[in-house]
Design a protein around this motif. Structure first.
Motif, PDB file in Angstrom:
ATOM      1  N   THR A   1       0.719  -1.249  -0.027  1.00  0.00           N
ATOM      2  CA  THR A   1       0.008  -0.206  -0.015  1.00  0.00           C
ATOM      3  C   THR A   1       0.741   1.375   0.000  1.00  0.00           C
ATOM      4  OG1 THR A   1      -0.291  -0.077   2.358  1.00  0.00           O
ATOM      5  CG2 THR A   1      -1.874  -1.121   1.323  1.00  0.00           C
ATOM      6  N   VAL A   2       2.120   1.030   0.411  1.00  0.00           N
ATOM      7  CA  VAL A   2       2.859   2.273   0.320  1.00  0.00           C
ATOM      8  C   VAL A   2       4.122   2.454  -0.401  1.00  0.00           C
ATOM      9  CG1 VAL A   2       4.187   3.971   1.919  1.00  0.00           C
ATOM     10  CG2 VAL A   2       2.244   2.868   3.047  1.00  0.00           C
ATOM     11  N   VAL A   3       4.912   1.351  -0.079  1.00  0.00           N
ATOM     12  CA  VAL A   3       6.228   1.300  -0.967  1.00  0.00           C
ATOM     13  C   VAL A   3       5.870   0.781  -2.192  1.00  0.00           C
ATOM     14  CG1 VAL A   3       8.581  -0.112  -0.990  1.00  0.00           C
ATOM     15  CG2 VAL A   3       7.536   0.214   1.099  1.00  0.00           C
ATOM     16  N   ARG A   4       5.033   0.367  -2.547  1.00  0.00           N
ATOM     17  CA  ARG A   4       5.041  -0.057  -4.146  1.00  0.00           C
ATOM     18  C   ARG A   4       4.477   1.058  -4.887  1.00  0.00           C
ATOM     19  NH1 ARG A   4       0.753  -4.781  -6.369  1.00  0.00           N
ATOM     20  NH2 ARG A   4       0.986  -4.805  -8.471  1.00  0.00           N
ATOM     21  N   GLU A   5       3.719   2.140  -4.518  1.00  0.00           N
ATOM     22  CA  GLU A   5       3.143   3.246  -4.955  1.00  0.00           C
ATOM     23  C   GLU A   5       4.182   4.460  -4.929  1.00  0.00           C
ATOM     24  OE1 GLU A   5       0.518   2.777  -6.897  1.00  0.00           O
ATOM     25  OE2 GLU A   5       0.296   0.791  -5.922  1.00  0.00           O
ATOM     26  N   ARG A   6       5.223   4.332  -4.439  1.00  0.00           N
ATOM     27  CA  ARG A   6       6.241   5.434  -4.120  1.00  0.00           C
ATOM     28  C   ARG A   6       7.099   5.536  -5.365  1.00  0.00           C
ATOM     29  NH1 ARG A   6       7.493   5.946   2.003  1.00  0.00           N
ATOM     30  NH2 ARG A   6       5.766   7.123   2.175  1.00  0.00           N
ATOM     31  N   ASP A   7       7.313   6.733  -5.711  1.00  0.00           N
ATOM     32  CA  ASP A   7       7.993   7.200  -6.913  1.00  0.00           C
ATOM     33  C   ASP A   7       9.443   7.077  -6.663  1.00  0.00           C
ATOM     34  OD1 ASP A   7       5.648   7.822  -8.473  1.00  0.00           O
ATOM     35  OD2 ASP A   7       6.171  10.076  -8.186  1.00  0.00           O
ATOM     36  N   GLY A   8      10.250   6.382  -7.287  1.00  0.00           N
ATOM     37  CA  GLY A   8      11.617   6.107  -7.322  1.00  0.00           C
ATOM     38  C   GLY A   8      11.980   4.892  -6.186  1.00  0.00           C
ATOM     39  N   TRP A   9      10.861   3.950  -5.680  1.00  0.00           N
ATOM     40  CA  TRP A   9      11.191   3.003  -4.761  1.00  0.00           C
ATOM     41  C   TRP A   9      11.010   1.697  -5.384  1.00  0.00           C
ATOM     42  CZ3 TRP A   9      10.708   3.592   1.014  1.00  0.00           C
ATOM     43  CH2 TRP A   9      11.026   4.726   1.445  1.00  0.00           C
ATOM     44  N   ARG A  10      10.971   1.628  -6.680  1.00  0.00           N
ATOM     45  CA  ARG A  10      10.306   0.408  -7.431  1.00  0.00           C
ATOM     46  C   ARG A  10      11.455  -0.622  -7.041  1.00  0.00           C
ATOM     47  NH1 ARG A  10       8.558   0.305 -13.352  1.00  0.00           N
ATOM     48  NH2 ARG A  10       6.712   1.505 -12.309  1.00  0.00           N
TER      49      ARG A  10
END
Length: 392
Positions: free
Chosen positions: A372-381
């Motif tokens: 819910t958080v890490v997956r959707e965060r820009d630059g965190w793929r």
């Protein structure tokens, strides 16, 4: 009658020509050993302490190596008139350090309180090093700490041969500090059994340690004080009695106020550890350090950094000290099994181990946070993929 305590008298067979400081003992062949893994504060920062002492023209309490102002400068960092840079040992409110130092000037002992990982031990060590030049007079508190660790013990061979005598007595670190007018430390005070804790009451109130077997006592000389640390988050905690608590001035060490402050603390401490272990430089992995700190702070606070998403917090403390451990382990992986640059895959496994302490409940919280958080965060793929791989 008062009795003086000589640290070496309990060990009549000791070679007086040998080094006395831990970490400097020669090997059996008589040649110095290799570099110690973790030098004591007074050794690691000897140059800074010497520079402060040389330029410190302010009043010093009895037997203090530095003035209270210089001790605070040593802890908080600064630049001396001659240009010498004093690195900060503690990053936090200045007033906290000032209150802690001023407490040691008085006849009250100092209790550093806080959740695990708030640098209580680190601060106590550096305070003792700056005030007394010796941070090694230490009692480590555990559920099995005996009364003798705080008062004194006996050399049983001499006790059986000659009976109770001055030569058979083995002074504790606290007794030595009283006799020498220096600073003693007690780590994890609340883990010590309550009846053993209360051994400190007479020491802290009367500044005296009776030795009834000899009809003598040790009286604390000027300069003596005691620093204790404690937290109330661990299991097996023994609350301090009201009588003992009154003998302490309690200073609460908070968690870092901002993410950037915590990133700076982690980066600085990891760099220090890394130098001693020949690990890669921290700046090349600062992005991963920032991600680890962000994850810890969000899960610890129960809300994302932008305040938009509420989160469930795992059972662990997710302290700054644990973040340092995760990053240090990641640097070791990068150095020995990677290209020397800290990458998401190097910190993922350590991060999982820090977050998931309860395999049932914490794993669900971690998986939900990833999706819910890490997956959707820009630059965190890449970070998401690395954490996902070790979490399956």
């Amino acid at each position: 009658m008062p009795v003086s305590v000589e640290p070496s008298s309990a060990d009549p067979g000791r070679d007086e020509s040998a080094p006395t400081r831990p970490g400097s003992v020669p090997d059996p062949a008589g040649t110095p050993g290799g570099q110690v893994l973790r030098p004591h504060a007074e050794d690691a920062f000897a140059a800074e302490l010497a520079a402060l002492a040389a330029q410190d023209d302010r009043p010093r309490p009895a037997r203090w190596k530095l003035s209270p102002w210089a001790v605070a400068t040593y802890l908080l960092g600064g630049t001396l008139p001659d240009g010498t840079v004093i690195t900060p040992k503690y990053v936090g409110p200045r007033r906290i350090v000032e209150v802690a130092v001023s407490t040691l000037v008085t006849d009250r002992a100092l209790l550093l309180l806080g959740v695990p990982g708030t640098a209580k031990t680190w601060v106590s060590e550096h305070l003792a090093a700056a005030v007394s030049g010796d941070s090694t007079l230490l009692v480590q508190g555990t559920a099995g700490t005996p009364e003798e660790a705080i008062r004194y013990g006996w050399n049983y061979a001499r006790l059986l041969a000659d009976g109770p005598s001055r030569e058979a007595l083995v002074p504790s670190p606290v007794m030595r500090a009283m006799a020498e007018g220096t600073t003693a430390r007690v780590e994890e005070l609340t883990r010590i059994p309550a009846d053993v804790q209360d051994t400190l009451i007479t020491i802290l109130s009367e500044k005296t340690l009776p030795i009834p077997e000899l009809g003598q006592e040790v009286q604390a000389v000027r300069g003596f004080n005691l620093i204790a640390t404690a937290n109330d988050r661990d299991r097996g905690v023994n609350d301090l009695s009201s009588a003992l608590r009154r003998r302490f001035n309690t200073v609460v060490l908070p968690l870092p106020e901002s993410a950037e402050a915590e990133v700076g603390i982690v980066a600085r401490r990891v760099e220090q550890i890394g130098r001693s272990l020949d690990l890669p430089a921290v700046p090349e992995g600062i992005d991963e350090i920032r991600r680890v700190v962000t994850v810890f702070r969000e899960l610890r606070d129960g809300v994302t950094a932008d305040g938009r998403t509420k989160l469930k917090s795992p059972s662990g403390t997710l302290s700054t000290a644990e973040a340092i451990s995760v990053v240090t382990n990641g640097l070791a992986l990068a150095a020995h099994f990677g290209d020397g640059v800290l990458r998401p895959g190097d910190v993922a496994a350590g991060l999982l181990g820090a977050v998931v302490r309860d395999p049932a409940a914490d794993r669900v919280i971690w998986q939900e946070y990833l999706e819910t958080v890490v997956r959707e965060r820009d630059g965190w793929r890449d970070f998401y993929r690395a954490c996902r791989e070790v979490s399956v």
